[in-house]
Every structure is written in structure tokens, then in C-alpha cells.
Design an enzyme around this catalytic site. Structure first.
Site, PDB file in Angstrom:
ATOM      1  N   HIS A   1     -69.423  -0.573  50.900  1.00 31.17           N
ATOM      2  CA  HIS A   1     -69.765  -0.972  49.528  1.00 31.17           C
ATOM      3  C   HIS A   1     -71.201  -1.505  49.485  1.00 31.17           C
ATOM      4  O   HIS A   1     -71.996  -1.129  48.622  1.00 31.17           O
ATOM      5  CB  HIS A   1     -68.753  -2.034  49.059  1.00 31.17           C
ATOM      6  CG  HIS A   1     -69.046  -2.657  47.727  1.00 31.17           C
ATOM      7  ND1 HIS A   1     -68.158  -2.605  46.670  1.00 31.17           N
ATOM      8  CD2 HIS A   1     -70.114  -3.363  47.275  1.00 31.17           C
ATOM      9  CE1 HIS A   1     -68.688  -3.241  45.636  1.00 31.17           C
ATOM     10  NE2 HIS A   1     -69.867  -3.726  45.983  1.00 31.17           N
ATOM     11  N   GLU A   2     -71.546  -2.374  50.454  1.00 29.95           N
ATOM     12  CA  GLU A   2     -72.881  -2.988  50.455  1.00 29.95           C
ATOM     13  C   GLU A   2     -73.971  -1.985  50.840  1.00 29.95           C
ATOM     14  O   GLU A   2     -75.071  -2.013  50.281  1.00 29.95           O
ATOM     15  CB  GLU A   2     -72.917  -4.198  51.407  1.00 29.95           C
ATOM     16  CG  GLU A   2     -71.924  -5.315  51.083  1.00 29.95           C
ATOM     17  CD  GLU A   2     -71.980  -5.796  49.647  1.00 29.95           C
ATOM     18  OE1 GLU A   2     -73.038  -5.731  49.010  1.00 29.95           O
ATOM     19  OE2 GLU A   2     -70.922  -6.230  49.143  1.00 29.95           O
TER      20      GLU A   2
ATOM     21  N   HIS B   1     -75.117  -0.095  47.951  1.00 30.31           N
ATOM     22  CA  HIS B   1     -76.094  -0.808  47.106  1.00 30.31           C
ATOM     23  C   HIS B   1     -77.529  -0.485  47.531  1.00 30.31           C
ATOM     24  O   HIS B   1     -78.433  -0.419  46.699  1.00 30.31           O
ATOM     25  CB  HIS B   1     -75.897  -2.323  47.213  1.00 30.31           C
ATOM     26  CG  HIS B   1     -74.869  -2.880  46.273  1.00 30.31           C
ATOM     27  ND1 HIS B   1     -74.983  -2.777  44.902  1.00 30.31           N
ATOM     28  CD2 HIS B   1     -73.720  -3.571  46.496  1.00 30.31           C
ATOM     29  CE1 HIS B   1     -73.933  -3.379  44.334  1.00 30.31           C
ATOM     30  NE2 HIS B   1     -73.156  -3.864  45.279  1.00 30.31           N
TER      31      HIS B   1
ATOM     32  N   CYS C   1     -67.286  -6.309  42.385  1.00 30.99           N
ATOM     33  CA  CYS C   1     -68.702  -6.411  42.733  1.00 30.99           C
ATOM     34  C   CYS C   1     -69.302  -7.574  41.955  1.00 30.99           C
ATOM     35  O   CYS C   1     -69.028  -7.719  40.765  1.00 30.99           O
ATOM     36  CB  CYS C   1     -69.403  -5.108  42.361  1.00 30.99           C
ATOM     37  SG  CYS C   1     -71.161  -5.103  42.733  1.00 30.99           S
ATOM     38  N   LEU C   2     -70.121  -8.375  42.623  1.00 35.59           N
ATOM     39  CA  LEU C   2     -70.732  -9.525  41.941  1.00 35.59           C
ATOM     40  C   LEU C   2     -71.655  -9.084  40.807  1.00 35.59           C
ATOM     41  O   LEU C   2     -71.943  -9.863  39.909  1.00 35.59           O
ATOM     42  CB  LEU C   2     -71.501 -10.400  42.944  1.00 35.59           C
ATOM     43  CG  LEU C   2     -70.634 -11.129  43.980  1.00 35.59           C
ATOM     44  CD1 LEU C   2     -71.500 -11.946  44.923  1.00 35.59           C
ATOM     45  CD2 LEU C   2     -69.610 -12.031  43.300  1.00 35.59           C
TER      46      LEU C   2
ATOM     47  N   GLN D   1     -79.123  -7.073  44.754  1.00 37.79           N
ATOM     48  CA  GLN D   1     -78.330  -7.774  43.732  1.00 37.79           C
ATOM     49  C   GLN D   1     -78.976  -9.087  43.287  1.00 37.79           C
ATOM     50  O   GLN D   1     -78.562  -9.680  42.294  1.00 37.79           O
ATOM     51  CB  GLN D   1     -76.907  -8.040  44.244  1.00 37.79           C
ATOM     52  CG  GLN D   1     -76.090  -6.757  44.397  1.00 37.79           C
ATOM     53  CD  GLN D   1     -74.705  -7.060  44.906  1.00 37.79           C
ATOM     54  OE1 GLN D   1     -74.499  -7.167  46.111  1.00 37.79           O
ATOM     55  NE2 GLN D   1     -73.757  -7.217  44.014  1.00 37.79           N
TER      56      GLN D   1
ATOM     57  N   GLY E   1     -69.473 -10.218  49.880  1.00 30.26           N
ATOM     58  CA  GLY E   1     -70.614  -9.418  50.323  1.00 30.26           C
ATOM     59  C   GLY E   1     -71.699  -9.418  49.270  1.00 30.26           C
ATOM     60  O   GLY E   1     -71.415  -9.579  48.078  1.00 30.26           O
TER      61      GLY E   1
END
Ligand SMILES: [Zn+2]
Length: 174
Positions: free
Chosen positions: A136-137, A140, A94-95, A51, A46
């Protein structure tokens, strides 16, 4: 195909609020394509536009298993309408916080309203990994990271570690 550089903790950009998309046009579709390329390259399941430094309400997700056919999903202006009482615990990463994982508890099932790449408004009821990933996204988009859901002690530890690493990177660049 463009792979964009990822914004990494503790960059304050990650705390910015993302603005809703007004029109789903060619620019938005190109951005979603770049986000998918960046996510698959990382690799991750994701990615939110913030990000890669773009504060717009666009998410890409693919929770298909390794070796299965890719299932890219794009969610524009997503909004959680309902959440289940039943919780689900998943070890998240997380990226933007590479190589750090922690268990996070979230509602197991959610109903979400969003716009697709054709500009169509849709509602979906999701559970399992997709429900976890979507929450989660969506976090963000509100400047919230998964480490905000863990204990203060653990959060401060990971922020300290990444702040130190960012300083080291900065020193090397000089
Ligand atoms: Zn993330």
C-alpha cells in the site's frame, strides 16, 4: 516531535511520483521522525512522505498490535523484488482517504529491498499485515492509491464524495 498536516484526496499531490533518497542524512532522519509522529497521532499503521507533501521515497510503518510495544519501521527507496502467487485480501484504509475502507487483494508475500536509517541496503521477506501495508505504501511512491485497486464505480463514488467535502472545506475557509 512535529505532527505534519496530512494531504487528503483529491489533492493532486497524492498522484506525484516520489524521488529516491540519495543520501540518508540528518534531514532524512528528522523527516522519518516527523512521519512517525504524524502516523502515531493520526493514528495509522503506515505513512508515505508524499502524504505530508514531500515527494521522496520514504515510508514509515508500525503494524504492532494495540497495547504491544511499538515497532516503528522505516523503509527508504523500497523496491518489490518478488511477489507470491498466493493472494491475500485485507480491508484497507488510508490516512489520505479518512473513514473509507475497502477490500483489496494483493500478493500475500513479497520480498523487498530497501535502505534503512543507517544507509544500509537490506532485503526482507515479509507476509501478513506487513506485506499488505508495505505494498500500500510503496504504491503511494508511484502516485497510486488503494482505491485504484477497487472497482471503477466504487472509486468514482469515493472521489466524488471527497471532492465535494474539499469544496465545502474551501467554502468555509473564505
Ligand atoms: Zn495510504
Amino acid at each position: 516531535m512535529t505532527i505534519k498536516p496530512l494531504i487528503i484526496l483529491p489533492d493532486p499531490v497524492l498522484r506525484q511520483l516520489s524521488k529516491p533518497v540519495e543520501t540518508v542524512d540528518a534531514d532524512v532522519r528528522r523527516l522519518a521522525d516527523d512521519m512517525l509522529d504524524t502516523m502515531y497521532d493520526a493514528p495509522g499503521i503506515g505513512l508515505a512522505a508524499i502524504q505530508i507533501g514531500i515527494p521522496r521515497q520514504i515510508l514509515v510503518i508500525d503494524v504492532s498490535k494495540d497495547g504491544e510495544e511499538k515497532q516503528p519501521l522505516v523503509f527508504i527507496n523500497p523496491k518489490v523484488l518478488t511477489t507470491s502467487d498466493e493472494p491475500s485480501v485485507y480491508e484497507e484504509g488510508c490516512l489520505s482517504i479518512p473513514d473509507y475502507y475497502a477490500e483489496v487483494e494483493r500478493p500475500a508475500e513479497i520480498t523487498v529491498e530497501y535502505i534503512d536509517l543507517e544507509g544500509k541496503k537490506l532485503t526482507a521477506k515479509v507476509d501478513g499485515l506487513l506485506a499488505t501495508c508495505l505494498q500500500h505504501e510503496i504504491d503511494h511512491l508511484n502516485g497510486v492509491l488503494f482505491i485504484d485497486h477497487i472497482s471503477k464505480l466504487k472509486r468514482e463514488m469515493v472521489i466524488r464524495k471527497f471532492t465535494k467535502a474539499a469544496k465545502t472545506r474551501g467554502a468555509k475557509a473564505i
